[in-house]
Design an enzyme around this catalytic site. Structure first.
Site: not given
Length: 309
Positions: A135, A185
């Site tokens: 992340d 992502r």
């Protein structure tokens, strides 16, 4: 303005204590968080996978302040990976890791500690038959996170990256990461950032998101389009068609509890859809960022407060 206020208080211990003490908290949190334990996260995963969806599990927590907490977070990932493997879900479920939760912000050897913990998680994920995505957090950690990603990809090239479209640097990072085998992502970004490094208004962020999508869709990597915006989802499909991408060469990602009907619609159309499932006790910062992202989320929160009084 409201979004900026909410993001500003997301790390306030006083407000966190007040919200956590609300009798409605468990009901509010259940909308966006799968639970506090690994078994609850696995149960939520099973339900989604049974409906043709994929999952990325995030053990909530960030900015740990001691090595013990960083180790505990890494251990939590090892446990959830084991439980996913035990019930045969790792073909459809990966994990997402915040490096600040595994030691990145610790003084001195923080980056080294985070890298070693992340390496341990990546090794466990590979053994379980799945992958890890790192992340992205606030802009002060971007260079460090991408540096750790490069180190991990030497041994675990399947490790996913996350880029945030609202950062002015992201188009360049997309170019660097749009190579064969690179999973990326793309999200809008959910942290309060200064204008010097990030676009501030929705229109500018949306345009930046589309520019970044074009780079990823026309590159050789594997784009993971993380958005709930119907217009951006439609644009992503058009860009994939223009780039002559087959379904399965990219995916859509949506958050747990947000637009579940859209998740199912995309899956029924044959797209790969992954639902980002957060779980764990440290849910406060995540919840506030979700409320800040969309007025509808804040309205849901307010209605819940009223209905539970």
């Amino acid at each position: 303005m409201l979004r900026r206020v909410l993001l500003g208080v997301s790390r306030s211990p006083q407000i966190k204590k007040a919200v956590s003490a609300m009798p409605v908290s468990s009901g509010i949190v259940a909308r966006f968080v799968a639970g506090e334990t690994a078994p609850e996260a696995v149960l939520a995963t099973e339900k989604l996978v049974s409906n043709g969806l994929n999952v990325s599990l995030d053990h909530l927590g960030e900015d740990v302040t001691d090595i013990a907490a960083a180790t505990a977070t890494a251990d939590a990932y090892l446990e959830v990976l084991k439980q996913l493997s035990d019930v045969g879900l790792t073909a459809h479920a990966e994990v997402s890791v915040k490096l600040s939760a595994v030691g990145q912000a610790l003084p001195g050897d923080g980056e080294k500690i985070a890298l070693e913990n992340a390496r341990t998680i990546c090794h466990a994920a590979r053994n379980a038959g799945t992958t890890v995505t790192l992340d992205m957090e606030d802009h002060t950690t971007t260079d460090s996170t991408l540096g750790i990603l490069r180190e991990l990809r030497q041994d675990f090239p399947e490790t996913g990256a996350v880029l945030q479209a609202y950062l002015r640097r992201t188009e360049g990072d997309c170019v660097d990461l749009a190579y064969a085998g690179s999973r990326v992502r793309l999200c809008k970004g959910a942290y309060k950032e200064p204008e010097s490094v990030a676009y501030q208004n929705k229109q500018a962020v949306d345009k930046a998101y589309v520019r970044a999508m074009k780079i990823l869709m026309n590159g050789a990597g594997y784009p993971m389009i993380a958005s709930h915006d119907p217009r951006l989802i439609a644009i992503a499909g058009s860009l994939a068609d223009r780039a002559k991408r087959e379904r399965g060469s990219y995916e859509y990602q949506l958050l747990y509890g947000i637009r579940p009907e859209e998740q199912l619609r995309l899956a029924r159309e044959g797209h790969t859809v992954r639902v980002y499932i957060p779980y764990g006790e440290d849910w406060y910062g995540y919840l506030v960022r979700r409320l800040a992202e969309r007025p509808a989320n804040l309205q849901f929160f307010a209605r819940s407060l009223i209905s539970k009084k």
